[in-house]
Enzyme design. Structure first.
Site: not given
Ligand code: IVH
Length: 683
Positions: A122, A124, A416
């Site tokens: 399965e 974890k 910018c």
């Protein structure tokens, strides 16, 4: 049962049973049978009944999920059976699984030629362990693991998790303790952090921390707002409940009691089976909706588990087999500022390259100035980088430690970095933006790439390298200029042959015939994604009508709220944008008129239905299938959920098909899809 001739007590019991059933369909199976409004109606009926007859209020009533007051602390809980941990195999390669199987065989004294051992494999889960104590089927207590012997009573908070049943289905065993992991899904985590960011509040480092914080919240009302989920993986104390004889059967039995159990699990044979599972889940890891840090192997037979027993505090019959970590530490070398399509300035961390979440990362987002400051990271720091799923890598914090000398705090540029226009921030806003609009080369490049994208104008041959060249070389300053490019001009570009130039010109020519929805989406109007563009096209049927629509009219459109409506208005109110639209039309871009209106007159057998496509269909491409579904009024979603009506599966359909089966959804093949398109189908 009729509502009128039953006593209040009978009616309350019936309502509780109904609500338990539907909550399980909704939260655990992701497959509701009732519209939300009907669930709410039943819920309110029960609330009213309990208000009138407080003696009918029971601890397992669905109305009692959020209750209690702000706590001063959590009471200690001594675990009836200690909560152990499992040994971790840190070798992330196949050899990790082989070593475990070899150890088990040795302990069981199996001969070399004895058949392979059966394992339950399965995931974890990366959350926190919780013990849920059910007495006579009713949840009476939830506790954290603590030191394994004693944990904390977090019942109030755990009750707020919709997935956790307050009452088990058909189980009145005196005691049944279910153990598992409380976790937060990645999308829920991202949304939670997004909300925190919008409020200018502290963000959580990862889903595990967010989940742990929520479980240990002293105020259950706050805990209730943190979206948590749960998967069971084992048991604690059991009295009066017949144990199945294997771990896999145990998980099946828990699922039948209404407890969420993860579908990604299998029974694996021997080391080879474990290696396959480790590999398969590793490949699916990024696509899972939650974080895992490995897989877990457990000897499947409970009798063999008992024979193997424990070493100190760890079972000999289980091991965790890890995957490469999704968080790593590295050095922050520089902070650069990137300009996005809408002009947003994002500080980006330039990192010493580090292997995290399965790839090498050297750039990671720092989101915005304020978050960067809150995290307190500076150039030269050792920082924690997280990369999980397909989310962009992010710097989540710094490793505390001395700084060697003075490092100035990072500042956003006033201009910018690409075009030099002023950088602005709305009052109270978090984002800095370049005010240059399409004058800014960075915004222009992003706008061109978006415009050319597969889901927009679909201009073949226009990728980011070419866009760089076109913009940097001054060949294309506006979207319409794209359509003025000729083979000669293009072929003169570096590394551009006659053939690719001709291909691009052909791609541009092909893109001229499009749809209104694609064109709208391609314009890159803020807040207008593909779906909204389609809704707008369908609703108005013509571009002129959209450009002239007032806020009131826009608000009539499916899923368009004030923010989206305003953004559309603002876009078309700018003369510059109208000019771009006119020039594009003049360049020959067009679509079938009345697209939307015609579509709504056509039969709509899939109106209101959501479909998911998976795998390869024999004759239809994914885009073709999508177009047919949408023309029939249906929507295509990217993932299978409780809201999916049909799953269309072709060859090599993957986990979406598994999920569909698990939820009991209707799965059809291409022929089935065509039948649905023709008829309207069942349901
Ligand atoms: S079994 C005696 N199964 O990992 C065995 N644990 O060290 C008890 N975990 O903190 C644990 N996924 O919370 C088991 N599928 C899984 C798990 C799992 C996550 C966590 C658990 C515990 C740690 C084990």
């Amino acid at each position: 049962m009729s509502q009128t001739d039953s006593s209040p007590a009978e009616r309350a019991a019936a309502l509780r049973a109904l609500l338990h059933h539907h909550a399980h369909r909704y939260y655990v199976l992701d497959a509701p049978e009732l519209p939300d409004a009907e669930y709410d109606r039943l819920f309110q009926e029960l609330q009213a009944l309990e208000a009138a007859h407080p003696e009918l209020r029971s601890a397992d009533s669905p109305t009692q999920r959020v209750l209690g007051q702000v706590l001063e602390g959590f009471a200690p809980v001594r675990h009836a059976v200690p909560m152990l941990s499992i040994r971790t195999e840190t070798d992330t390669e196949a050899s990790g699984a082989e070593a475990f199987d070899a150890r088990v065989r040795r302990e069981l004294e199996l001969a070399g030629d004895a058949p392979p051992v059966e394992y339950a494999a399965e995931l974890k889960f990366d959350g926190l362990a919780i013990n849920l104590r059910y007495e006579r089927g009713v949840l009476v207590q939830a506790a954290t693991r603590g030191d394994g012997e004693t944990g904390e009573d977090v019942t109030q908070n755990i009750r707020t998790i919709g997935q956790i049943p307050l009452r088990l289905q058909g189980c009145d065993a005196p005691v049944l303790e279910v153990r598992g992991e409380v976790y937060m899904r990645r999308d829920h985590f991202e949304r939670l952090n997004e909300r925190q960011r919008e409020k200018g509040e502290k963000t959580f480092v990862n889903p595990r921390n967010a989940a742990a914080g929520a479980v240990r919240q002293l105020d259950p009302a706050i805990a209730a707002q943190r979206p948590l989920s749960f998967f069971a993986y084992g048991l604690g104390e059991v009295q009066g409940w017949a144990l199945p004889d294997s771990h896999s059967a145990l998980l099946d039995a828990l699922a039948a009691l209404g407890v969420p159990v993860c579908a990604q699990r299998t029974v694996a044979l021997g080391a080879a089976g474990l290696v396959d599972f480790h590999r398969a889940m590793g490949a699916q890891r990024d696509a899972l909706p939650f974080d895992i840090d490995g897989v877990v192997y457990k000897v499947n037979s409970l009798a063999l588990q008992q024979r193997l027993g424990f070493v100190t505090r760890e079972p000999r019959w289980a091991v965790a087999h890890k995957y490469p970590a999704q968080e790593q530490i590295t050095r922050l070398e520089r902070i650069e500022v990137q300009v996005g399509r809408t002009g947003k300035l994002t500080p980006v961390a330039k990192l010493a390259p580090v292997f995290v979440g399965g790839t090498t990362v050297s750039n990671a987002t720092l989101h915005n100035l304020f978050e960067l400051r809150r995290k307190g990271v500076r150039v030269g720091d050792r920082v924690i980088v997280r990369r999980a799923g397909d989310v962009i890598p992010e710097v989540v914090g710094r490793v505390p430690g001395e700084r060697s000398g003075y490092v100035p705090n990072f500042r956003m540029p006033r201009e910018c970095p690409v075009c030099g226009s002023a950088v602005r921030r709305e009052r109270g806003g978090l984002d800095h933006r370049c005010s240059g609009g399409l004058f800014c080369a960075a915004q222009r490049k992003q706008a061109l790439l978006h415009f050319a994208g597969r889901r927009a104008m679909d201009i073949e041959g226009l990728g980011d390298k070419l866009v760089d060249q076109l913009v940097d070389g001054g060949l294309v300053r506006t979207l319409p200029e794209l359509y003025t490019l000729g083979v000669a001009k293009l072929a003169a570009l570096d590394r551009m042959g006659e053939k690719s130039a001709a291909n691009l010109v052909a791609g541009l020519a092909r893109s001229r015939q499009t749809t209104l929805a694609r064109f709208l989406y391609a314009l890159g109007i803020r807040q207008v994604g593909e779906t909204t563009a389609k809704d707008l096209a369908k609703h108005f049927g013509s571009l002129d009508r959209i450009m002239e629509a007032g806020l009131d009219q826009l608000l009539q459109v499916n899923d368009v709220g004030p923010v989206v409506a305003q953004s559309i208005r603002t876009f078309f109110d700018q003369p510059h944008n109208r000019e771009v639209v006119e020039q594009l039309r003049a360049a020959g871009i067009g679509w079938p008129e009345g697209e939307g209106a015609a579509a709504s007159d056509a039969p709509q057998p899939l109106a209101g239905k959501t479909l998911v496509l998976t795998g390869t269909l024999p004759t239809l491409s994914r885009d073709e299938a999508k177009a047919l579904i949408e023309a029939a009024g249906g929507k295509v979603a990217g993932s299978v959920s409780k809201k999916t009506h049909f799953v269309v599966a072709g060859d090599e359909a993957g986990s979406k098909l598994d999920k569909a089966r698990e939820l009991g959804l209707t799965v059809v093949d291409e022929a089935g899809l065509r039948a649905l398109l023709g008829s309207g189908g069942p349901g």
